[in-house]
Design an enzyme around this catalytic site. Structure first.
Site: not given
Ligand code: PGA
Length: 259
Positions: A13, A15, A100, A102, A172, A178, A218
């Site tokens: 992903n 983003k 997601h 976000e 998630e 993140g 992560s």
């Molecule tokens: P990350 O993001 O691996 O940077 O924690 C995962 C995601 O948001 O799908």
């Protein structure tokens, strides 16, 4: 116990990172690194603007396929700034990430909207990757499983078993996205096992056994093998560590324990 025949999915992903040129360069390098990989599906979700460049870079192979990071549920109309399933399919997009964290927490998307998007994606022939996950305070209050159930209820509402079996769920935990903090194997398996049990109750065992449940939050080259060893973890949705070809290639080459 039913034999696990779910093909693992390793999904990137991106983003709001990477221009078309950067996406093209990344994919050229990645394809050179993962050539011999088998028995897994690799999915890349670039920004909408990089889909055309990514699609042309991926022509002629079928190991790596494209996802979109979002879409709207209407086919077309006066919806400024939105994108439809058909517009995505023009670029060969096969999957779409929906709900997601976000989208839920920065852009205020709720369960009901996400459920409508899932149904629209399925109707158009796209495979939804339905993201679910609890915040830290929901976990601390002991509400994790309840929150996941509400998100599953809305995401699968009106979805029949035929469509459900092809869907993908991504667990998630919001506190792991993140942050560099990954769920422990116990926390991940507990949540994934709970999702599988919910799916068994909602549909049937054989349907639930076919649905891939990805872990996200992560995921890195250093922890992917441990996560992939868990019985109900069928892949990973990767943000930060998917932005460099070397680190994503290592994630794609993880030990799946299923070959
Ligand atoms: P990350 O993001 O691996 O940077 O924690 C995962 C995601 O948001 O799908």
């Amino acid at each position: 116990m039913t034999e696990n025949t779910r093909t693992p999915i390793l999904a990137a992903n991106w983003k709001m990172y990477k221009t078309s040129a950067e996406a093209g360069e990344f994919l050229r390098t990645l394809l050179g690194m993962i050539g011999g990989v088998e028995q897994r599906q690799v999915v890349i979700a670039p920004a909408f603007t990089a889909l055309a460049a990514a699609a042309s870079e991926l022509e002629g192979q079928d190991l790596v396929t494209l996802a979109a990071q979002n879409m709207y549920f209407e086919a077309e109309g006066a919806f400024t700034g939105e994108i439809s399933a058909r517009m995505l399919q023009e670029f060969g997009v096969r999957w779409v990430i929906l709900g997601h964290s976000e989208r839920r927490h920065i852009f205020g998307e709720g369960n009901k909207l996400i459920g409508r998007k899932v149904k629209a994606a399925l109707a158009a022939g796209l495979i939804p990757i339905l993201c679910i996950g609890e915040t830290l305070s929901e976990r601390e209050q002991g509400n994790t499983l309840k929150v996941l159930e509400g998100q599953l209820e809305a995401g699968f509402s009106g979805v029949d078993s035929g469509d459900a079996s092809g869907m993908v769920v991504a667990y998630e935990p919001v506190w792991a996205i993140g942050t560099g903090v990954t769920a422990t194997p116990e926390q991940a398996q507990e949540a994934h096992g709970h999702v599988r049990d919910w799916l068994k109750k909602r549909y049937a065992s054989d349907v639930a056994e076919r649905i891939r449940i990805l872990y996200g939050g992560s995921v890195k080259p250093g922890n992917v093998d441990q996560l992939m060893a868990l019985p109900d973890v069928d892949g990973a949705l990767v943000g930060g560590a998917s932005l460099e070809p070397e680190s994503f290639a290592r994630i794609v080459q993880c030990e799946t324990g299923r070959i």
